[in-house]
Design an enzyme around this catalytic site. Structure first.
Site, PDB file in Angstrom:
ATOM      1  N   GLY A  90      32.799  26.111  21.755  1.00 62.42           N
ATOM      2  CA  GLY A  90      32.828  24.664  21.909  1.00 62.42           C
ATOM      3  C   GLY A  90      32.520  23.958  20.598  1.00 62.42           C
ATOM      4  O   GLY A  90      33.369  23.825  19.718  1.00 62.42           O
ATOM      5  N   GLY A  91      31.270  23.532  20.453  1.00 60.30           N
ATOM      6  CA  GLY A  91      30.838  22.719  19.307  1.00 60.30           C
ATOM      7  C   GLY A  91      31.307  23.243  17.949  1.00 60.30           C
ATOM      8  O   GLY A  91      31.787  22.477  17.105  1.00 60.30           O
ATOM      9  N   ASN A 149      37.278  25.056  22.204  1.00 59.06           N
ATOM     10  CA  ASN A 149      37.324  24.040  23.255  1.00 59.06           C
ATOM     11  C   ASN A 149      36.729  22.760  22.681  1.00 59.06           C
ATOM     12  O   ASN A 149      35.521  22.686  22.467  1.00 59.06           O
ATOM     13  CB  ASN A 149      36.517  24.516  24.478  1.00 59.06           C
ATOM     14  CG  ASN A 149      36.366  23.417  25.518  1.00 59.06           C
ATOM     15  OD1 ASN A 149      37.119  22.452  25.529  1.00 59.06           O
ATOM     16  ND2 ASN A 149      35.376  23.575  26.398  1.00 59.06           N
ATOM     17  N   TRP A 150      37.604  21.785  22.442  1.00 59.21           N
ATOM     18  CA  TRP A 150      37.129  20.540  21.823  1.00 59.21           C
ATOM     19  C   TRP A 150      36.440  19.605  22.806  1.00 59.21           C
ATOM     20  O   TRP A 150      35.901  18.579  22.418  1.00 59.21           O
ATOM     21  CB  TRP A 150      38.314  19.829  21.158  1.00 59.21           C
ATOM     22  CG  TRP A 150      38.496  20.262  19.733  1.00 59.21           C
ATOM     23  CD1 TRP A 150      38.072  21.452  19.192  1.00 59.21           C
ATOM     24  CD2 TRP A 150      39.111  19.533  18.678  1.00 59.21           C
ATOM     25  NE1 TRP A 150      38.407  21.497  17.859  1.00 59.21           N
ATOM     26  CE2 TRP A 150      39.040  20.340  17.523  1.00 59.21           C
ATOM     27  CE3 TRP A 150      39.734  18.285  18.591  1.00 59.21           C
ATOM     28  CZ2 TRP A 150      39.564  19.933  16.294  1.00 59.21           C
ATOM     29  CZ3 TRP A 150      40.250  17.882  17.367  1.00 59.21           C
ATOM     30  CH2 TRP A 150      40.163  18.692  16.234  1.00 59.21           C
ATOM     31  N   LYS A 151      36.528  19.915  24.110  1.00 60.72           N
ATOM     32  CA  LYS A 151      35.966  19.025  25.135  1.00 60.72           C
ATOM     33  C   LYS A 151      36.474  17.587  24.894  1.00 60.72           C
ATOM     34  O   LYS A 151      37.621  17.447  24.487  1.00 60.72           O
ATOM     35  CB  LYS A 151      34.441  19.111  25.150  1.00 60.72           C
ATOM     36  CG  LYS A 151      33.947  20.568  25.097  1.00 60.72           C
ATOM     37  CD  LYS A 151      32.476  20.688  25.277  1.00 60.72           C
ATOM     38  CE  LYS A 151      31.986  22.006  24.701  1.00 60.72           C
ATOM     39  NZ  LYS A 151      30.603  22.288  24.984  1.00 60.72           N
ATOM     40  N   HIS A 206      35.822  25.121  33.901  1.00 58.06           N
ATOM     41  CA  HIS A 206      34.728  25.004  32.919  1.00 58.06           C
ATOM     42  C   HIS A 206      33.512  24.398  33.624  1.00 58.06           C
ATOM     43  O   HIS A 206      33.658  23.589  34.554  1.00 58.06           O
ATOM     44  CB  HIS A 206      35.169  24.109  31.761  1.00 58.06           C
ATOM     45  CG  HIS A 206      34.188  24.105  30.626  1.00 58.06           C
ATOM     46  ND1 HIS A 206      33.060  23.335  30.648  1.00 58.06           N
ATOM     47  CD2 HIS A 206      34.158  24.801  29.471  1.00 58.06           C
ATOM     48  CE1 HIS A 206      32.369  23.548  29.523  1.00 58.06           C
ATOM     49  NE2 HIS A 206      33.018  24.434  28.797  1.00 58.06           N
ATOM     50  N   SER A 217      27.229  28.683  22.871  1.00 60.77           N
ATOM     51  CA  SER A 217      26.480  28.641  21.613  1.00 60.77           C
ATOM     52  C   SER A 217      26.884  29.733  20.615  1.00 60.77           C
ATOM     53  O   SER A 217      26.024  30.286  19.920  1.00 60.77           O
ATOM     54  CB  SER A 217      24.972  28.679  21.891  1.00 60.77           C
ATOM     55  OG  SER A 217      24.579  27.509  22.584  1.00 60.77           O
ATOM     56  N   GLY A 243      26.179  24.747  24.633  1.00 66.29           N
ATOM     57  CA  GLY A 243      25.690  23.613  23.847  1.00 66.29           C
ATOM     58  C   GLY A 243      24.191  23.568  23.666  1.00 66.29           C
ATOM     59  O   GLY A 243      23.653  22.563  23.209  1.00 66.29           O
ATOM     60  N   GLU A 282      30.680  32.289  30.730  1.00 72.42           N
ATOM     61  CA  GLU A 282      29.937  31.241  30.043  1.00 72.42           C
ATOM     62  C   GLU A 282      28.683  30.889  30.850  1.00 72.42           C
ATOM     63  O   GLU A 282      28.770  30.075  31.787  1.00 72.42           O
ATOM     64  CB  GLU A 282      30.802  29.984  29.904  1.00 72.42           C
ATOM     65  CG  GLU A 282      32.040  30.159  29.062  1.00 72.42           C
ATOM     66  CD  GLU A 282      32.428  28.852  28.384  1.00 72.42           C
ATOM     67  OE1 GLU A 282      32.434  28.819  27.155  1.00 72.42           O
ATOM     68  OE2 GLU A 282      32.678  27.866  29.082  1.00 72.42           O
TER      69      GLU A 282
HETATM   70  C1  PEP Z   1      32.032  25.499  25.916  1.00 75.67           C
HETATM   71  O1  PEP Z   1      31.862  24.297  26.167  1.00 75.67           O
HETATM   72  O2  PEP Z   1      32.940  26.154  26.482  1.00 75.67           O
HETATM   73  C2  PEP Z   1      31.168  26.118  24.924  1.00 75.67           C
HETATM   74  C3  PEP Z   1      31.181  27.416  24.823  1.00 75.67           C
HETATM   75  O3  PEP Z   1      30.394  25.271  24.192  1.00 75.67           O
HETATM   76  P1  PEP Z   1      29.395  25.634  22.987  1.00 75.67           P
HETATM   77  O4  PEP Z   1      30.080  26.680  22.133  1.00 75.67           O
HETATM   78  O5  PEP Z   1      29.209  24.353  22.252  1.00 75.67           O
HETATM   79  O6  PEP Z   1      28.153  26.179  23.591  1.00 75.67           O
END
Ligand code: PEP
Length: 228
Positions: free
Chosen positions: A211-212, A7-9, A85, A190, A158, A152
């Site tokens: 995400g990140g 997920n690039w947001k 989300h 994370s 994050g 999540e």
């Molecule tokens: C997300 O935004 O769906 C996510 C899982 O982010 P991260 O992996 O950065 O915690």
């Protein structure tokens, strides 16, 4: 087969997308890799992985300036869409009811929704994780069709923090037990190259939402490789 969904947001540009997709196309994997990109990067070349969007309108078409419909996503060859989300729930006040409408319209248009649920840190600390997840799930999932659930925890997104394996099993077992039909269940929050395999092999987990760490090949490729 596990899902590995990035997920690039609100990040990334054309060059970054092409460089990551061409790096991924060099990897052999038995898993299903999906990249959920911002709208501006959603166009249909074929790099051998699936492309997803990060949101969709709950309306078919019409006077909804700035929104994108499920049929538009389908037209652009998009196979998956994230709905509910925590960023959308938090910054756009999206309710379970709206999330359900979005998931339903995605399915109607042949797109698989990835429905996100998860508790806040306050809900966790007050011992309400199970009831919160159950309520979000029951009110957000579509009545029929195929979908994916992503567990999540908001506080894990994050933050560099993750639940213990036991906490994850408890949450995803709750989800598993409350789905009318078996659907894939992912964990997100994370995930990185050090914890990906450990989390992906927890019972009831069918994959990861990342995400990140999905933004760059240096962090995303080791995750894909570690789950092979
Ligand atoms: C997300 O935004 O769906 C996510 C899982 O982010 P991260 O992996 O950065 O915690």
């Amino acid at each position: 087969m596990k899902f590995i969904i990035g997920n690039w947001k609100m990040n990334g540009n054309m060059d970054e997308k092409e460089s990551l997709l061409s790096a991924i196309s060099g990897i052999k994997t038995k898993n299903k890799v999906v990249l959920c990109l911002p709208y501006t990067l959603l166009y249909g070349e074929n790099f051998g992985i699936s492309i997803g969007a990060q949101d969709v309108s709950n309306h078919d078409k019409g006077s909804f300036t700035g929104d994108i419909s499920a049929s538009m996503l389908k037209d652009a060859n998009i196979q998956y869409v994230i709905v509910g989300h925590s960023d959308r729930r938090l910054y756009h006040n999206e309710t379970n009811e709206l999330v359900k409408e979005k998931a339903t319209i995605a399915i109607k248009n042949g797109i698989i929704p990835i429905v996100c649920v998860g508790e806040t840190i306050e809900e966790k600390n007050s011992g309400h994780t199970t009831s919160v997840i159950k309520k979000m799930l029951l009110e957000s999932i579509p009545k029929d069709g195929e979908y994916i659930i992503a567990y999540e925890p908001r506080w894990a997104i994050g933050s560099g923090l993750t639940p213990t394996n036991n906490e994850i099993v408890t949450a995803v077992k709750t989800i598993f037990d409350n789905l009318p039909n078996p659907m894939p269940i992912l964990y997100g929050g994370s995930v990185n190259q050090d914890n990906a395999l450990d989390i992906a092999t927890i019972p009831y987990i069918d994959g990861l939402l990342i995400g990140g760490a999905s933004l760059k090949s240096e962090t995303f490729l080791p995750i894909i490789k570690s789950i092979n």
